[in-house]
Scaffold this active site. Structure first.
Site, PDB file in Angstrom:
ATOM      1  N   TYR A 290       0.850  -4.056  12.106  1.00  0.00           N
ATOM      2  CA  TYR A 290       0.777  -2.629  11.758  1.00  0.00           C
ATOM      3  C   TYR A 290       1.630  -1.763  12.680  1.00  0.00           C
ATOM      4  CZ  TYR A 290      -2.568  -3.809   8.190  1.00  0.00           C
ATOM      5  OH  TYR A 290      -3.131  -4.333   7.068  1.00  0.00           O
TER       6      TYR A 290
ATOM      7  N   ASN B  44     -10.346  -2.667   2.629  1.00  0.00           N
ATOM      8  CA  ASN B  44     -10.055  -2.683   1.188  1.00  0.00           C
ATOM      9  C   ASN B  44     -11.334  -2.445   0.400  1.00  0.00           C
ATOM     10  OD1 ASN B  44      -7.318  -3.211   1.322  1.00  0.00           O
ATOM     11  ND2 ASN B  44      -7.518  -5.404   1.009  1.00  0.00           N
TER      12      ASN B  44
ATOM     13  N   HIS C 295       0.830  -1.221   0.000  1.00  0.00           N
ATOM     14  CA  HIS C 295       0.000   0.000   0.000  1.00  0.00           C
ATOM     15  C   HIS C 295       0.861   1.267   0.000  1.00  0.00           C
ATOM     16  CE1 HIS C 295      -3.944  -2.001   0.904  1.00  0.00           C
ATOM     17  NE2 HIS C 295      -3.157  -2.910   1.425  1.00  0.00           N
TER      18      HIS C 295
HETATM   19 FE1  HDE Z   1      -2.497  -4.728   5.389  1.00  0.00          FE
HETATM   20  N1  HDE Z   1      -0.685  -3.973   5.873  1.00  0.00           N
HETATM   21  N2  HDE Z   1      -1.864  -6.565   5.947  1.00  0.00           N
HETATM   22  N3  HDE Z   1      -4.267  -5.574   4.796  1.00  0.00           N
HETATM   23  N4  HDE Z   1      -3.158  -2.959   4.825  1.00  0.00           N
HETATM   24  C1  HDE Z   1      -0.316  -2.692   5.716  1.00  0.00           C
HETATM   25  O1  HDE Z   1       0.808  -1.424   7.329  1.00  0.00           O
HETATM   26  C2  HDE Z   1      -0.771  -6.806   6.686  1.00  0.00           C
HETATM   27  C3  HDE Z   1      -4.609  -6.884   4.864  1.00  0.00           C
HETATM   28  C4  HDE Z   1      -4.415  -2.629   4.432  1.00  0.00           C
HETATM   29  O2  HDE Z   1      -3.131   3.576   4.062  1.00  0.00           O
HETATM   30  C5  HDE Z   1       1.010  -2.394   6.332  1.00  0.00           C
HETATM   31  O3  HDE Z   1       1.255   0.723   7.766  1.00  0.00           O
HETATM   32  C6  HDE Z   1      -0.712  -8.193   7.056  1.00  0.00           C
HETATM   33  C7  HDE Z   1      -6.014  -7.049   4.665  1.00  0.00           C
HETATM   34  C8  HDE Z   1      -4.471  -1.233   4.078  1.00  0.00           C
HETATM   35  O4  HDE Z   1      -1.483   3.374   5.482  1.00  0.00           O
HETATM   36  C9  HDE Z   1       1.402  -3.718   6.963  1.00  0.00           C
HETATM   37  C10 HDE Z   1      -1.816  -8.778   6.488  1.00  0.00           C
HETATM   38  C11 HDE Z   1      -6.500  -5.797   4.453  1.00  0.00           C
HETATM   39  C12 HDE Z   1      -3.191  -0.748   4.293  1.00  0.00           C
HETATM   40  C13 HDE Z   1       0.246  -4.606   6.590  1.00  0.00           C
HETATM   41  C14 HDE Z   1      -2.534  -7.746   5.800  1.00  0.00           C
HETATM   42  C15 HDE Z   1      -5.396  -4.890   4.530  1.00  0.00           C
HETATM   43  C16 HDE Z   1      -2.403  -1.839   4.772  1.00  0.00           C
HETATM   44  C17 HDE Z   1       1.991  -1.752   5.398  1.00  0.00           C
HETATM   45  C18 HDE Z   1      -2.258 -10.219   6.539  1.00  0.00           C
HETATM   46  C19 HDE Z   1      -7.956  -5.387   4.175  1.00  0.00           C
HETATM   47  C20 HDE Z   1      -2.696   0.659   4.037  1.00  0.00           C
HETATM   48  C21 HDE Z   1       2.218  -0.355   5.908  1.00  0.00           C
HETATM   49  C22 HDE Z   1      -2.257 -10.793   7.819  1.00  0.00           C
HETATM   50  C23 HDE Z   1      -8.868  -5.694   5.247  1.00  0.00           C
HETATM   51  C24 HDE Z   1      -2.909   1.545   5.226  1.00  0.00           C
HETATM   52  C25 HDE Z   1       1.394  -0.248   7.081  1.00  0.00           C
HETATM   53  C26 HDE Z   1      -2.475   2.948   4.902  1.00  0.00           C
HETATM   54  C27 HDE Z   1      -1.054  -1.719   5.131  1.00  0.00           C
HETATM   55  C28 HDE Z   1       0.188  -5.872   7.014  1.00  0.00           C
HETATM   56  C29 HDE Z   1      -3.711  -7.991   5.039  1.00  0.00           C
HETATM   57  C30 HDE Z   1      -5.566  -3.473   4.335  1.00  0.00           C
HETATM   58  C31 HDE Z   1       2.740  -4.290   6.587  1.00  0.00           C
HETATM   59  C32 HDE Z   1       0.371  -8.842   7.882  1.00  0.00           C
HETATM   60  C33 HDE Z   1      -6.803  -8.368   4.734  1.00  0.00           C
HETATM   61  C34 HDE Z   1      -5.682  -0.478   3.568  1.00  0.00           C
HETATM   62  O5  HDE Z   1       1.479  -3.605   8.345  1.00  0.00           O
END
Ligand code: HDE
Length: 750
Positions: free
Chosen positions: A398, A184, A111
């Site tokens: 996060y 999402n 993202h």
């Molecule tokens: Fe994320 N995800 N994600 N994700 N995600 C990040 O956090 C992660 C997942 C989502 O505008 C990271 O600050 C793992 C689902 C958004 O700043 C990180 C898993 C959904 C954003 C991270 C998921 C999301 C992130 C990268 C699986 C929808 C952007 C930078 C277990 C429900 C937020 C950060 C923004 C961002 C980890 C799966 C949505 C690495 C480990 C499912 C919208 O922490």
């Protein structure tokens, strides 16, 4: 407007000193705060005022160093003679270069590319029966929010138009602390357990040896992973669908994905899915457009969001809930804890409970949009987690990722991240601490500070839902997660004809880019389990031999609670069935040359603008363009600087010069391309000549031999010498429809 609690974090413009409180009374509850945490109803400007404290708006009369030393010269370094070596003592040069050298912070690991906006949320009616969350109970509260939309795969500078999932992350600055809904634009996810997230992301990101391709899933490693991990198939259907190509961030749905919990003041819990419903309706574009827009304006979504807010067209979304009782966790034919499954709206309707309005652009991209740190674990009293194993990895990830990205543990003090609710605790030190704690006792319990900060009253503080748990430690997937194909099929069966065609073409495109035959073959094998026809349609274009038909084992993708009436298709999943509320904020290209008919231009612009659309005049040169009366028409763009893919519709008004457009290759291309992308096309009087030159197949035009004075033919509206009101009404209706796929697009090579 309601005022903020005076105990909010320093610095504050006024009243930053904490009112002295008496030492706690002796007794069993002496360690608890006598009053509950902040209860002041938040106002929409509370966070704005908070950020204003940090915004540097004062005039900048004199250039200084970071130390405030005035600088009279910043164009030349200090040298031993005009042609001599630069001297190390030049502190101004060193500071300027050093600061520049360290401007970048790591981009988000996923993202990375995003756009943000401020706004507020207000609940329609109190949800007291469901949750103790104050912002969902207090109908007067206008809770400030910051939203960041994003793509997932690409780097920070990549195109907005990638075929990809979009992030829809919302930080609610509530009176009880920050609640982050990090969702999402698709309601399911690729994998069921967070343990597999690094594998998924390594597969979909550019390949490790050459860092290609950028912001694209069309390559071997992604499809290799997909082909070996069948649980991805439902999400793959979504990502190959039109949902992966939103027209605008303002026109896409949002989903919390996981099952959450709402807990009321009495401690009663229900399961809940969060939805965002855009009030402009949900719309998408075509893959051909996306690829072209990526070249013409890779900031297309960012610009669209920014411009809409600047113009006062504030994006609005309703927050929706699907509420399910605890006992019904598995009552609908799938496991509510499995994030690769969705709960069809036809089974449990979405209750719209409040509205989000985005009404302010950030003032500094880095300080706000880049430094905002969302965290799934940020929940307020009344909202809690379920046991979704994907969610649990997120609860860890996060906060952890911000430690690297934002340089240490004090990122919650950054202006964009700090809550409007007061923060008092015993955390101390660490990189980049900006507040200056004056307390002498940074531990609990203490007698030096009267045991402050006191513990919250149980009724006011966060209490984890006391779910009864049992089980042996095991690395296993629940059997209730094993059906990977029924909902993938449900999604496919819910698509309209054109949507299914787009999805099929997307699979053909992506897989045709996969070099290894065995990967393509394996994916076709998985597609067969969803739909034999789909597998055949894809195989035929990607060099995979036609798979022998196999009987698809159809199970109920979802069912009503009582077990009857299985749901095999969910109309709500098709964009074709989405409400089409009007043409507000749609962009219309008006093609014209000098001496254009002013009456036609005025009639078209007045009618479209009265419905909230925006009309851009496009000609062969900028500047005021003479019309057929005394009043010139202002030109917004030239045919050289813009293209039909940047617009929702195109219209050509009459006038003696309009016929010249028919000889202009760029104008002809403009119209053909708009037609090809199934967009509304309109022309009045002489303007119809351009439509004729574009040779639009299967379309009847007004004024043609034997043709009528007004014709509406598959979204191509033309009027010759007839009532302009009838023309504009029909053209507006065509724009409202968004796209017209009943055309003969094949013959134009669509
Ligand atoms: Fe994320 N995800 N994600 N994700 N995600 C990040 O956090 C992660 C997942 C989502 O505008 C990271 O600050 C793992 C689902 C958004 O700043 C990180 C898993 C959904 C954003 C991270 C998921 C999301 C992130 C990268 C699986 C929808 C952007 C930078 C277990 C429900 C937020 C950060 C923004 C961002 C980890 C799966 C949505 C690495 C480990 C499912 C919208 O922490």
């Amino acid at each position: 407007m309601a005022k903020k609690n005076p105990e909010s974090n320093p610095p504050r413009k006024t009243g930053t000193a904490r009112p002295d409180r008496p030492a706690p009374a002796a007794g069993p509850d002496a360690h608890r705060a006598a009053e509950t945490s902040p209860s002041a109803t938040p106002g929409r400007d509370d966070k704005h005022e908070d950020l204003e404290l940090f915004r540097q708006r004062e005039p900048r009369p004199t250039l200084t160093t970071d130390q405030g030393i005035p600088i009279p010269h910043t164009d030349d370094s200090l040298k031993a003679g005009p042609r001599g070596p630069t001297l190390l003592e030049d502190f101004h040069l060193r500071e300027k270069i050093t600061r520049f050298d360290h401007e970048r912070i790591p981009e988000r690991v996923v993202h990375a590319r995003g756009s943000g906006a401020h706004g507020f949320f207000q609940v329609y009616e109190s949800l007291e029966d469901l949750t103790a969350a104050e912002f969902l109970r207090d109908t007067r509260a206008r809770t400030p929010v910051f939203v960041r939309f994003s793509t997932v795969v690409g780097s920070r500078g990549s195109t907005d138009l990638a075929r990809d999932v979009r992030g829809f992350a919302t930080k609610f600055y509530t009176s009880q602390g920050n609640f982050d809904l990090v969702g999402n634009n698709m309601p399911v996810f690729f994998i069921q357990d967070g343990m597999k997230f690094p594998d998924l992301v390594h597969a979909v990101k550019p390949e490790p040896h050459n860092e290609m391709p950028q912001a694209a899933s069309a390559h071997d490693t992604f499809w290799d992973f997909v082909s070996l991990v069948p649980e991805t198939m439902h999400m793959v259907m979504w990502v190959m669908s039109d949902r992966a190509l939103p027209r605008s961030y303002r026109m896409m749905e949002g989903f919390g994905v996981h099952t959450f919990r709402l807990v009321n003041a009495a401690g009663r819990s229900v399961l809940c899915k969060f939805h965002w419903k855009p009030l402009l309706g949900a719309h998408s574009i075509l893959w051909d457009e996306a690829q072209k827009i990526s070249g013409l304006d890779s900031d297309f979504h960012r610009r669209d969001l920014w411009d809409a807010i600047e113009c006062g067209n504030f994006p609005e979304y309703e927050l929706g809930l699907q509420v399910v009782s605890e006992e019904d966790e598995q009552a609908y034919g799938f496991d509510m804890l499995d994030p690769t499954k969705l709960l069809p709206e036809e089974v449990v309707p979405v209750r719209r409970i409040g509205k989000l309005t985005l009404d302010r652009n950030p003032t500094n991209f880095f300080a706000e949009t880049e430094q905002v740190a969302f965290c799934v674990a940020n929940v307020v009293p009344g909202i809690d987690f379920s046991n979704d194993p994907l969610m649990h990895a997120r609860l860890f990830s996060y906060l952890d990722t911000q430690l690297t990205r934002l340089g240490g543990p004090n990122f919650a003090e950054l202006p964009i991240n700090r809550p409007i609710a007061p923060v008092h605790n015993h955390q101390q030190d660490g990189f980049n601490r900006t507040t200056i704690p004056t307390a002498r006792a940074m531990y609990h319990p203490n007698s030096i500070e009267g045991n402050r900060p006191l513990l919250a009253e149980p009724a006011a503080g966060f209490r984890h839902f006391a779910e009864r748990l049992s089980g042996s430690k095991t690395r296993e997937r629940s059997e209730s997660f094993f059906d990977h194909f029924s909902q993938a099929r449900m999604f496919l069966m819910s698509q309209s004809g054109p949507e299914r065609e787009h999805l099929t073409n997307a699979l053909r495109f992506e897989l045709a880019k996969v070099e290894r035959l065995h990967i393509r073959e394996r994916v076709v094998g998985l597609l067969q389990k969803i739909d034999g026809q789909l597998a055949q349609d894809v195989a035929s274009k990607i060099g995979v031999s036609q798979p022998a038909p196999i009987a698809v084992v159809t199970r109920n993708a979802a069912r009503m609670k009582d077990g009857r009436a299985p749901v095999d298709a969910s109309p709500a999943l098709s964009l074709t069935n989405q409400p089409k509320p009007g043409i507000k904020t749609r962009k219309v290209a008006l093609l014209a040359l000098p001496l254009v008919a002013k009456a036609d231009v005025d009639a078209i612009c007045t009618a479209l603008c009265s419905q909230g659309a925006k009309v851009d005049v496009i000609s062969d040169a900028l500047g005021p363009m003479p019309s057929d009366d005394d009043r010139p028409v202002d030109v917004d763009h030239t045919l050289w600087t813009t293209a039909s893919v940047l617009y929702d519709a195109v219209v050509i008004p009459g006038g003696s010069s309009a016929k010249l457009l028919a000889d202009n290759a760029r104008a002809v291309q403009f119209v053909r391309e708009a037609f090809h992308h199934a967009k509304p096309v309109g022309a009045t009087n002489e303007g119809i000549a351009l439509l004729r030159a574009a040779a639009l197949p299967g379309i009847e035009l007004a004024g043609a031999k034997g043709g009528r004075g007004f014709v509406d033919s598959k979204g191509v509206v033309s009027a010759s010498g007839s009532d302009l009101d009838a023309f504009t009404a029909a053209f507006i209706a065509a724009i409202r429809e968004h796209r017209h796929f009943d055309r003969d697009l094949e013959s134009l090579g669509a």
